[in-house]
Design a protein around this motif. Structure first.
Motif, PDB file in Angstrom:
ATOM      1  N   GLY A 145      25.187  73.831  43.704  1.00  0.00           N
ATOM      2  CA  GLY A 145      24.110  74.146  42.775  1.00  0.00           C
ATOM      3  C   GLY A 145      23.524  72.957  42.051  1.00  0.00           C
ATOM      4  N   TYR A 146      24.041  71.753  42.335  1.00  0.00           N
ATOM      5  CA  TYR A 146      23.437  70.539  41.783  1.00  0.00           C
ATOM      6  C   TYR A 146      22.908  69.633  42.900  1.00  0.00           C
ATOM      7  N   GLY A 147      22.877  70.170  44.112  1.00  0.00           N
ATOM      8  CA  GLY A 147      22.283  69.443  45.231  1.00  0.00           C
ATOM      9  C   GLY A 147      20.887  69.972  45.520  1.00  0.00           C
ATOM     10  N   LEU A 148      20.803  71.310  45.671  1.00  0.00           N
ATOM     11  CA  LEU A 148      19.537  72.040  45.812  1.00  0.00           C
ATOM     12  C   LEU A 148      18.715  71.626  47.036  1.00  0.00           C
ATOM     13  N   ASP A 149      19.386  71.084  48.028  1.00  0.00           N
ATOM     14  CA  ASP A 149      18.823  70.950  49.369  1.00  0.00           C
ATOM     15  C   ASP A 149      19.999  70.966  50.337  1.00  0.00           C
ATOM     16  N   LEU A 150      19.731  71.050  51.610  1.00  0.00           N
ATOM     17  CA  LEU A 150      20.807  71.232  52.587  1.00  0.00           C
ATOM     18  C   LEU A 150      21.819  70.094  52.526  1.00  0.00           C
ATOM     19  N   GLU A 151      21.351  68.869  52.549  1.00  0.00           N
ATOM     20  CA  GLU A 151      22.240  67.720  52.600  1.00  0.00           C
ATOM     21  C   GLU A 151      23.136  67.635  51.369  1.00  0.00           C
ATOM     22  N   ASN A 152      22.555  67.836  50.201  1.00  0.00           N
ATOM     23  CA  ASN A 152      23.326  67.624  48.976  1.00  0.00           C
ATOM     24  C   ASN A 152      24.169  68.830  48.566  1.00  0.00           C
ATOM     25  N   GLU A 153      23.739  70.032  48.952  1.00  0.00           N
ATOM     26  CA  GLU A 153      24.614  71.195  48.774  1.00  0.00           C
ATOM     27  C   GLU A 153      25.844  71.053  49.678  1.00  0.00           C
ATOM     28  N   ARG A 154      25.624  70.614  50.898  1.00  0.00           N
ATOM     29  CA  ARG A 154      26.735  70.361  51.821  1.00  0.00           C
ATOM     30  C   ARG A 154      27.697  69.334  51.212  1.00  0.00           C
TER      31      ARG A 154
END
Length: 410
Positions: A145-154
């Motif tokens: 929930g602090y990435g908010l895109d595929l790469e950073n949520e992963r």
């Protein structure tokens, strides 16, 4: 009873089993032993009722209180940076909207999280996790929930997995991509929900990186319609759901959760009776987050009396996060649940054991000292359960047992 070879007998302890079938408060048992083999409890027996196997390992608990390992069922463990400066600004009277306009708020944490590598995030998250473990926690829920895109949520979810691989603790990972609208989707929330449903959710589910989906359904988060779209997609994929619901207003998110037999509704300060009735029939747990209530100096309390009336199980959690609950102390959360929300000591203990396990879908294996349950428990230098969260600043934990082995300061 036949025992397997090389079992472990934990004797001379006072057991707070939290087994509701035992007709004593807290399921308390004196003069009983816990017998474990590998990572399982294989029996809980009166100490004089059986012959101890010759090859068994005997652990003397020295008359200490033994509880199930505590479960912190709502945390935001992995993130970059902190928001201490923002808190200082708020304390000095700067309105939140002005802080947000200056680049603060959740998007500052998103920015800091995106900038850091997995290794850097791991290094930040490890001591937070260890602080919880040092207070008897053996299972932690950790949200993205602090990435908010595929790469950073992963990236966030992989850090949570790595923490559990390298430390004696269980981590239940939750996908919270629907936490806020990322800056690149400003004024395009529906398009971001499409990204979650079409790409982020199915991709990371297929990669085995999480076990439930969460949505922040609120006026400053996502609408009821957007939340329903996420939940419909989760249902198609066979993923359990939960939600940040009714924290600042009553949008009806908890009623929606009930339609999906959701695991939990969390915060719920503005929950109403019709929603309570709905979740009481769906098996959904009400997760109370008293430290966020405290830190934000809120005044609207969750409807505890109605939750009791409808026999809704109540869990308690730290809600550890950088913006609204920067506390890695389950004992503080337990204390605050009593002081601020009026929970009884028994309700508090249910909230970090049996009910917290249910909030994670682990009610048949965790949260009780009982045959066939996972051998996660904590040993305390206290006489009565309430002492565990009565005196803060001094930690009475003697041993933390994880999967049948003492795991102190691991």
């Amino acid at each position: 009873m036949e025992f397997p070879n090389n079992c472990t007998i934990w004797t001379n302890g006072r057991l707070m089993t939290m087994d509701s079938t035992i007709d004593h408060e807290y399921g308390l048992l004196d003069q009983h032993d816990i017998i474990t083999h590998n990572d399982q409890i294989i029996a809980v027996l009166p100490s004089t009722s059986y012959t101890k196997p010759i090859d068994a390992t005997i652990v003397d608990l020295e008359n200490h209180l033994v509880t199930p390992g505590f479960i912190d069922c709502h945390t935001h463990l992995v993130f970059g940076g902190n928001r201490a400066k923002e808190w200082e600004m708020r304390l000095n009277g700067v309105p939140y909207i002005e802080i947000a306009q200056q680049g603060g708020g959740i998007n500052s944490t998103v920015r800091n999280t995106r900038e850091l590598s997995e290794q850097a995030l791991y290094k930040l998250a490890f001591p937070r996790m260890q602080s919880l473990a040092n207070e008897g926690v053996t299972t932690i829920e950790s949200k993205s929930g602090y990435g908010l895109d595929l790469e950073n949520e992963r990236k966030q979810l992989k850090v949570s997995q790595d923490l559990a691989k390298n430390y004696p603790i269980e981590i239940a990972s939750t996908l919270l991509s629907a936490h806020a609208v990322p800056p690149e989707y400003k004024d395009k929330a529906d398009e971001y929900i499409d990204l979650i449903c079409e790409t982020i959710m199915p991709t990371l589910w297929q990669e085995g990186l999480y076990e439930a989906v969460d949505v922040f359904c609120e006026s400053v988060g996502f609408s009821l319609e957007q939340t329903k779209k996420v939940f419909d997609r989760a249902k198609e994929l066979g993923i359990p759901v939960k939600g940040h619901m009714e924290q600042m207003s009553n949008l009806g998110g908890s009623k929606l959760i009930a339609q999906y037999n959701g695991l939990s509704v969390d915060h719920i300060e503005f929950l109403d009776e019709s929603a309570i009735k709905a979740i009481s029939q769906s098996g959904t747990v009400a997760t109370l987050l008293p430290l966020a209530f405290y830190f934000l100096r809120e005044t609207q309390k969750p409807p505890i009396a109605l939750l009791r009336q409808y026999k809704v199980p109540m869990a308690i959690s730290t809600d550890f996060n950088p913006g609204t609950s920067p506390f890695t102390s389950i004992r503080f959360a337990m204390n605050a649940a009593s002081v601020q929300f009026g929970l009884t000591p028994l309700e508090v203990m249910e909230g970090v054991t049996r009910n917290a396990a249910q909030a994670l879908g682990r009610q048949h294996t965790h949260g009780q000292l009982k045959q066939d349950f996972v051998a996660n428990f904590a040993v305390w230098n206290v006489q009565n359960p309430v002492e565990i969260f009565y005196e803060l600043g001094h930690n009475p934990l003697v041993h933390r047992v994880f999967h049948g082995k003492i795991a102190n300061n691991a």
